[in-house]
Design a protein around this motif. Structure first.
Motif, mmCIF file in Angstrom:
data_model
loop_
_atom_site.group_PDB
_atom_site.id
_atom_site.type_symbol
_atom_site.label_atom_id
_atom_site.label_comp_id
_atom_site.label_asym_id
_atom_site.label_seq_id
_atom_site.Cartn_x
_atom_site.Cartn_y
_atom_site.Cartn_z
ATOM 1 N N GLU A 214 0.859 -1.192 0.000
ATOM 2 C CA GLU A 214 0.000 0.000 0.000
ATOM 3 C C GLU A 214 0.888 1.233 0.000
ATOM 4 O OE1 GLU A 214 -1.619 3.423 1.270
ATOM 5 O OE2 GLU A 214 -0.827 2.292 2.959
ATOM 6 N N LYS A 218 -3.643 6.483 2.797
ATOM 7 C CA LYS A 218 -5.009 6.914 3.129
ATOM 8 C C LYS A 218 -5.818 5.704 3.587
ATOM 9 C CE LYS A 218 -4.326 11.198 1.851
ATOM 10 N NZ LYS A 218 -4.292 12.283 2.856
ATOM 11 N N GLN A 219 -6.995 5.973 4.184
ATOM 12 C CA GLN A 219 -7.797 4.904 4.764
ATOM 13 C C GLN A 219 -8.293 3.893 3.729
ATOM 14 O OE1 GLN A 219 -8.780 4.424 8.315
ATOM 15 N NE2 GLN A 219 -9.094 2.450 7.342
ATOM 16 N N TRP A 220 -8.904 4.386 2.636
ATOM 17 C CA TRP A 220 -9.473 3.430 1.685
ATOM 18 C C TRP A 220 -8.419 2.502 1.090
ATOM 19 C CZ3 TRP A 220 -10.703 4.372 -4.079
ATOM 20 C CH2 TRP A 220 -11.204 3.195 -4.654
ATOM 21 N N LEU A 222 -5.768 1.441 2.401
ATOM 22 C CA LEU A 222 -5.398 0.482 3.446
ATOM 23 C C LEU A 222 -6.485 -0.582 3.600
ATOM 24 C CD1 LEU A 222 -3.374 -0.290 5.675
ATOM 25 C CD2 LEU A 222 -4.644 1.224 7.215
ATOM 26 N N ASP A 223 -7.752 -0.163 3.577
ATOM 27 C CA ASP A 223 -8.855 -1.124 3.622
ATOM 28 C C ASP A 223 -8.759 -2.096 2.451
ATOM 29 O OD1 ASP A 223 -9.874 0.195 5.845
ATOM 30 O OD2 ASP A 223 -11.332 1.356 4.674
ATOM 31 N N HIS A 241 1.178 7.313 6.564
ATOM 32 C CA HIS A 241 -0.092 7.675 7.201
ATOM 33 C C HIS A 241 0.187 8.699 8.304
ATOM 34 C CE1 HIS A 241 -2.637 4.423 5.406
ATOM 35 N NE2 HIS A 241 -1.432 3.947 5.148
ATOM 36 N N ARG A 246 -6.107 5.300 12.222
ATOM 37 C CA ARG A 246 -6.691 4.460 11.198
ATOM 38 C C ARG A 246 -7.548 3.384 11.837
ATOM 39 N NH1 ARG A 246 -6.041 7.892 8.144
ATOM 40 N NH2 ARG A 246 -4.441 8.122 6.538
ATOM 41 N N GLN A 247 -8.553 2.928 11.108
ATOM 42 C CA GLN A 247 -9.313 1.749 11.480
ATOM 43 C C GLN A 247 -8.874 0.595 10.587
ATOM 44 O OE1 GLN A 247 -13.406 3.000 11.055
ATOM 45 N NE2 GLN A 247 -13.539 3.529 13.219
ATOM 46 N N ILE A 248 -8.783 -0.595 11.162
ATOM 47 C CA ILE A 248 -8.395 -1.761 10.368
ATOM 48 C C ILE A 248 -9.358 -2.903 10.654
ATOM 49 C CG2 ILE A 248 -5.961 -1.126 10.284
ATOM 50 C CD1 ILE A 248 -5.475 -3.253 12.460
ATOM 51 N N ASN A 262 5.265 -2.471 8.585
ATOM 52 C CA ASN A 262 5.340 -1.019 8.404
ATOM 53 C C ASN A 262 6.735 -0.705 7.873
ATOM 54 O OD1 ASN A 262 2.818 0.408 9.627
ATOM 55 N ND2 ASN A 262 3.267 -1.291 10.998
#
Length: 325
Positions: A214, A218-220, A222-223, A241, A246-248, A262
């Motif tokens: 990735e 950004k969030q999307w 990563l999702d 980031h 972030r939410q995972i 990372n």
């Protein structure tokens, strides 16, 4: 050559406002060298300070935020061996938005004659090589790379060279064309979450990818990256980031049993290793980064370079600041 005691340096005066100031030319101390800079790459990590987060303090020190500099050594401090005035080097400094910078001698990498006259943002190139090493890419693997900018393009070339089948995913048609230039086997437009997942599932025979990198931050993306990793695969977070939490999908990551890396190095020796590997690859012709240096600016237009890095006008990949010889 007569050396002036002052130099021009960029100062971030306030959010979105850069100015050029005359600053004292720094003197190298013990174990240090002063590099007369020829240029500096512009890194997307500069964008948050440019925008003005609450934690940022203004004005910055002269040259601060620039960390992808290259040039020639013009002065050497006491105790430095193995380097000479006139050596052309890539520097791991932090104040490279200026005409000159002092750095520890241990944090420069000499550039061979094959690179004479060519720009060399060593920190950025070295970062890509270190990410590649942490990715542990092997021949025959499916490798999805999300976000084809500077890092994504270099990683596409390295993964392809390693014998992997690269699936490049990015928003802009020109980015996908760039990925094909660097060896991507498949390209997918980054415009629909579920369609991308279905496409990758079909390409990989429903196994998904052994490696997903990735590169957006950004969030999307990563999702999406988490969805594209196959069982027991590796998710490599190369995107920076820096805009909050972030939410995972931890349930999904647990269920698949994936490794999460990372891939941002802080160990100087590891950073230097990446720069040295990049020097060898570019000097030998294994990697040609020239198509990635799409926009060039003088120091006084650094603000425009940062805006372009943020807004990504058509054809943009990476901006360089070029200084007068």
């Amino acid at each position: 050559m007569t050396m002036t005691m002052t130099m021009q340096a960029a100062v971030l005066a306030a959010p979105g406002r850069m100015r050029i100031e005359a600053a004292a030319r720094p003197e190298p101390g013990a174990g240090e060298v002063r590099v007369r800079l020829e240029g500096c790459g512009v890194c997307a990590s500069n964008l948050t300070p440019w925008e003005g987060p609450e934690w940022m303090t203004y004005p910055t020190a002269p040259g601060e935020l620039g960390h992808e500099g290259w040039g020639r050594i013009e002065a050497i401090g006491p105790g430095v061996t193995g380097l000479a005035e006139g050596d052309r080097v890539a520097a791991l400094g932090t104040r490279s938005y200026a005409e000159a910078e002092v750095v520890p001698a241990a944090m420069v990498v000499r550039l061979p004659k094959e690179l004479d006259g060519l720009p060399f943002p060593g920190e950025a190139l070295g970062c890509a090589f270190n990410i590649f090493r942490r990715s542990d890419i092997r021949a025959g693997q499916h490798v999805a790379i999300i976000g084809i900018g500077f890092l994504g393009a270099v990683l596409t070339r390295l993964a392809n060279e390693a014998g992997a089948r690269v699936i490049a995913i990015s928003r802009r048609p020109e980015s996908l064309a760039l990925a094909r230039h660097y060896g991507a086997a498949e390209t997918i437009s980054m415009d629909d979450h579920w369609r991308i997942i279905a496409d990758v599932k079909a390409i990989t025979g429903e196994a998904f990818c052994e490696r997903v990198i990735e590169c957006v931050g950004k969030q999307w993306p990563l999702d999406l990256a988490g969805e594209l990793v196959g069982f027991g695969g590796r998710l490599v977070i190369a995107g920076y980031h820096q805009d909050g939490l972030r939410q995972i999908n931890m349930q999904g990551w647990n269920w698949k049993g994936i490794d999460v890396v990372n891939a941002h190095e802080r160990d100087v020796e590891v950073q230097l290793r990446g720069v040295r590997e990049a020097v060898e690859a570019v000097a030998s012709g294994r990697l040609d980064p020239a198509p990635l240096y799409t926009h060039r600016y003088p120091l006084e237009r650094l603000g425009e370079a940062l805006d372009a890095t943020r807004d990504k006008p058509e054809g943009f990949v990476k901006a360089l600041i070029e200084l007068a010889p």
